[in-house]
Write a protein that holds these residues in place. Structure first.
Motif, PDB file in Angstrom:
ATOM      1  N   LYS A  74      37.214  63.888  82.270  1.00 46.83           N
ATOM      2  CA  LYS A  74      38.177  63.100  81.503  1.00 46.83           C
ATOM      3  C   LYS A  74      39.165  62.446  82.460  1.00 46.83           C
ATOM      4  CE  LYS A  74      38.119  65.864  77.245  1.00 46.83           C
ATOM      5  NZ  LYS A  74      38.951  66.675  76.304  1.00 46.83           N
ATOM      6  N   GLU A  75      39.525  61.183  82.159  1.00 45.24           N
ATOM      7  CA  GLU A  75      40.518  60.488  82.970  1.00 45.24           C
ATOM      8  C   GLU A  75      41.895  61.091  82.694  1.00 45.24           C
ATOM      9  OE1 GLU A  75      40.377  56.294  82.452  1.00 45.24           O
ATOM     10  OE2 GLU A  75      38.280  56.114  83.085  1.00 45.24           O
ATOM     11  N   ARG A  76      42.586  61.468  83.761  1.00 47.01           N
ATOM     12  CA  ARG A  76      43.888  62.107  83.623  1.00 47.01           C
ATOM     13  C   ARG A  76      44.877  61.505  84.613  1.00 47.01           C
ATOM     14  NH1 ARG A  76      44.176  67.518  82.329  1.00 47.01           N
ATOM     15  NH2 ARG A  76      46.387  67.261  82.840  1.00 47.01           N
ATOM     16  N   ARG A  77      46.146  61.730  84.345  1.00 48.40           N
ATOM     17  CA  ARG A  77      47.188  61.388  85.303  1.00 48.40           C
ATOM     18  C   ARG A  77      47.938  62.664  85.675  1.00 48.40           C
ATOM     19  NH1 ARG A  77      49.883  55.362  84.821  1.00 48.40           N
ATOM     20  NH2 ARG A  77      47.905  54.274  84.544  1.00 48.40           N
ATOM     21  N   LEU A  78      48.020  62.907  86.971  1.00 49.37           N
ATOM     22  CA  LEU A  78      48.816  64.005  87.490  1.00 49.37           C
ATOM     23  C   LEU A  78      50.089  63.420  88.102  1.00 49.37           C
ATOM     24  CD1 LEU A  78      46.055  66.142  89.244  1.00 49.37           C
ATOM     25  CD2 LEU A  78      47.021  66.472  86.972  1.00 49.37           C
ATOM     26  N   TYR A  79      51.121  64.240  88.202  1.00 48.97           N
ATOM     27  CA  TYR A  79      52.419  63.751  88.655  1.00 48.97           C
ATOM     28  C   TYR A  79      52.834  64.492  89.917  1.00 48.97           C
ATOM     29  CZ  TYR A  79      52.110  61.569  84.152  1.00 48.97           C
ATOM     30  OH  TYR A  79      51.660  60.825  83.095  1.00 48.97           O
ATOM     31  N   LEU A  80      53.046  63.732  90.973  1.00 46.99           N
ATOM     32  CA  LEU A  80      53.331  64.269  92.296  1.00 46.99           C
ATOM     33  C   LEU A  80      54.797  64.060  92.637  1.00 46.99           C
ATOM     34  CD1 LEU A  80      52.526  65.263  95.186  1.00 46.99           C
ATOM     35  CD2 LEU A  80      51.951  62.868  95.688  1.00 46.99           C
ATOM     36  N   VAL A  81      55.440  65.130  93.104  1.00 44.17           N
ATOM     37  CA  VAL A  81      56.827  65.050  93.573  1.00 44.17           C
ATOM     38  C   VAL A  81      56.828  65.229  95.086  1.00 44.17           C
ATOM     39  CG1 VAL A  81      59.138  66.038  93.446  1.00 44.17           C
ATOM     40  CG2 VAL A  81      57.698  65.983  91.396  1.00 44.17           C
ATOM     41  N   THR A  82      57.326  64.244  95.791  1.00 45.27           N
ATOM     42  CA  THR A  82      57.399  64.305  97.256  1.00 45.27           C
ATOM     43  C   THR A  82      58.378  63.255  97.755  1.00 45.27           C
ATOM     44  OG1 THR A  82      56.076  64.328  99.289  1.00 45.27           O
ATOM     45  CG2 THR A  82      55.496  62.689  97.634  1.00 45.27           C
ATOM     46  N   THR A  83      58.582  63.198  99.051  1.00 45.20           N
ATOM     47  CA  THR A  83      59.440  62.170  99.650  1.00 45.20           C
ATOM     48  C   THR A  83      58.606  60.931  99.958  1.00 45.20           C
ATOM     49  OG1 THR A  83      59.028  62.978 101.886  1.00 45.20           O
ATOM     50  CG2 THR A  83      60.892  63.945 100.697  1.00 45.20           C
ATOM     51  N   TYR A  84      59.278  59.807 100.146  1.00 49.88           N
ATOM     52  CA  TYR A  84      58.567  58.587 100.516  1.00 49.88           C
ATOM     53  C   TYR A  84      57.831  58.778 101.840  1.00 49.88           C
ATOM     54  CZ  TYR A  84      61.097  55.893  96.944  1.00 49.88           C
ATOM     55  OH  TYR A  84      61.591  55.399  95.770  1.00 49.88           O
ATOM     56  N   ALA A  85      58.486  59.439 102.810  1.00 47.45           N
ATOM     57  CA  ALA A  85      57.896  59.599 104.143  1.00 47.45           C
ATOM     58  C   ALA A  85      56.632  60.455 104.099  1.00 47.45           C
ATOM     59  CB  ALA A  85      58.923  60.220 105.092  1.00 47.45           C
ATOM     60  N   GLU A  86      56.686  61.576 103.371  1.00 51.15           N
ATOM     61  CA  GLU A  86      55.513  62.446 103.316  1.00 51.15           C
ATOM     62  C   GLU A  86      54.389  61.807 102.514  1.00 51.15           C
ATOM     63  OE1 GLU A  86      54.249  67.105 102.580  1.00 51.15           O
ATOM     64  OE2 GLU A  86      56.300  66.460 102.147  1.00 51.15           O
ATOM     65  N   PHE A  87      54.757  61.119 101.427  1.00 48.47           N
ATOM     66  CA  PHE A  87      53.726  60.432 100.647  1.00 48.47           C
ATOM     67  C   PHE A  87      52.982  59.421 101.522  1.00 48.47           C
ATOM     68  CE2 PHE A  87      52.121  56.988  98.042  1.00 48.47           C
ATOM     69  CZ  PHE A  87      51.458  57.661  97.024  1.00 48.47           C
ATOM     70  N   TRP A  88      53.738  58.622 102.286  1.00 46.20           N
ATOM     71  CA  TRP A  88      53.095  57.616 103.131  1.00 46.20           C
ATOM     72  C   TRP A  88      52.239  58.257 104.224  1.00 46.20           C
ATOM     73  CZ3 TRP A  88      51.608  52.833 103.013  1.00 46.20           C
ATOM     74  CH2 TRP A  88      51.228  52.200 104.197  1.00 46.20           C
ATOM     75  N   PHE A  89      52.678  59.401 104.764  1.00 47.66           N
ATOM     76  CA  PHE A  89      51.942  60.090 105.819  1.00 47.66           C
ATOM     77  C   PHE A  89      50.511  60.395 105.377  1.00 47.66           C
ATOM     78  CE2 PHE A  89      50.517  64.082 107.795  1.00 47.66           C
ATOM     79  CZ  PHE A  89      50.593  63.745 109.128  1.00 47.66           C
TER      80      PHE A  89
END
Length: 420
Positions: A74-89
């Protein structure tokens, strides 16, 4: 023995192939090797509300992203909490798990002015997408200066392209010098208000942008001088300059897959906690990412620790705003429009009071407007939407209808019945 060895060999080859497609990246290590980067925060949540609660409790400067994925077929959306720097890494490594990502534009936070522009190519063979994009930038740059005294040009607009063979798709992010909007509802009010003469060309505000039909376009043609027959209802308050603006903007009407008229500008992307697709991401099941458009004129400024690609990513984030003493916060509600003399769009304007928003006809949720409108116009009824109230604490949207008196108790309509 030989058979077991062959099976083990196949498993190893399968794993090797999998890791080749999705290589394991180095772990994010702030502080020691990257002292300018924040601490590591990386938490996934199945619900958006839980992600925001966690983000508010974090000491670090974290943000919420949405990830499109498939779980249990099933198509789902998960929600990620992180900083901009770590997300980009991790994002720059292009792992499959981060291929379809969205920024969540938080409610009640300042944001940049942004646009989602699109049309279906087979239904609009004569449309000139880049020219229409340039028209949008020119028109709204002029409106920003007229209404707020904020100077803007193409050089201040990040232009991202995600077009395919069948769909023209752009994101525009206005990186105004020292100016942002109070939130994306105010940004949407400004855009809808500026487009009021175009939307009301047949003498009335449409109940929803999705309901613009062929009759509206015929009226538009007559209003712009393409038809000898003058429309019956013309807004008497529009002056010559407004008339010319309407003619210039008439090219922003396009046809959808069903041949219905709609705006090139998607007016449905200015809602609470809106998910807005990221630079370098595609929709789930597709392989068309947002990239810098060929006609983009915005030049990013790089620094010692930030690459050009990362800087584009940071600039493209709608809610990534750097606060300064000279930052000007722009607002656009019905009261603000009356004070500044800007074109007032009563259908899209809202009055914010505490945790409640109120407005008339159009709410900030056009998809729900469309659904409710379909209910009050079924089976020969000629109903409409008079007023809406949104209670953010309860996440409750209430409509007052007009010309619709159906009573479920007796199975018929009666005059004394008002439906909410």
């Amino acid at each position: 023995m030989k058979r077991k060895w062959i099976e083990k060999l196949k498993k190893v080859e399968s794993l090797a192939s999998q890791y080749k497609r999705h290589p394991i990246t180095a772990a994010y290590k702030p502080k020691l090797s990257r002292p300018w980067q924040p601490s590591s925060v990386w938490r996934l949540f199945p619900r958006q509300a839980a992600a925001f609660l966690f983000a508010k409790a974090c000491k670090e400067d974290v943000h919420v992203f949405a990830l499109e994925t498939v779980l249990d077929e099933k198509e789902r959306r998960l929600y990620l909490v992180t900083t901009y720097a770590e997300f980009w890494f991790y994002y720059m490594k292009r792992p499959q798990s981060l291929a379809h990502c969205y920024e969540i534009i938080p409610a009640d936070t300042v944001c940049k002015l942004y646009f989602d522009l699109e049309y279906y190519k087979p239904a609009n063979p004569g449309a000139n997408g880049p020219k229409m994009v340039a028209l949008v930038i020119e028109f709204f740059s002029k409106k920003l200066e007229d209404d707020f005294g904020v100077k803007c040009s193409t050089d201040y607009v990040l232009n991202l392209d995600s077009s395919s063979d069948v769909k023209f798709s752009r994101h525009l992010i206005f990186l105004l010098p020292n100016a942002v909007f109070k939130n994306n509802i105010h940004a949407g009010n400004f855009i809808k208000s500026a487009l009021q003469p175009l939307l009301s060309v047949n003498g009335c505000i449409p109940t929803s942008e999705a309901f613009l039909n062929e009759r509206s376009m015929n009226d538009l043609d007559g209003y712009c001088g393409n038809n000898k027959q003058k429309p019956q209802k013309i807004p008497t308050e529009l002056h010559l300059t407004a008339n010319q603006e309407i003619c210039d903007l008439s090219s922003l009407f396009v046809q959808d897959k069903n041949g219905q008229m709609q705006l090139f500008i998607d007016l449905g992307v200015y809602t609470k906690n809106r998910n807005f697709r990221l630079y370098k991401s595609s929709k789930l099941g597709k392989n068309v990412n947002f990239e810098v458009a060929e006609d983009n004129r915005y030049a990013v400024k790089t620094s010692k620790h930030v690459s050009e690609e990362e800087q584009i990513f940071l600039c493209s984030l709608i809610s990534n705003v750097r606060f300064t003493d000279s930052l000007k916060v722009l607002t656009c509600t019905s009261a603000e429009n009356e004070r500044t003399g800007a074109s007032r769009l009563s259908a899209a304007s809202s009055v914010i009071s505490g945790s409640t928003m109120t407005g008339y006809q159009l709410s900030p949720y056009p998809e729900i407007d469309h659904f409710i409108f379909s209910l009050v116009t079924r089976e020969g009824f000629n109903g409409g939407l008079r007023q809406w109230n949104y209670f953010s604490t309860e996440e409750l949207l209430v409509y007052d209808t007009i010309n619709y008196h159906w009573c479920e108790n007796i199975g018929r309509a009666h005059r004394s019945n008002n439906v909410m």
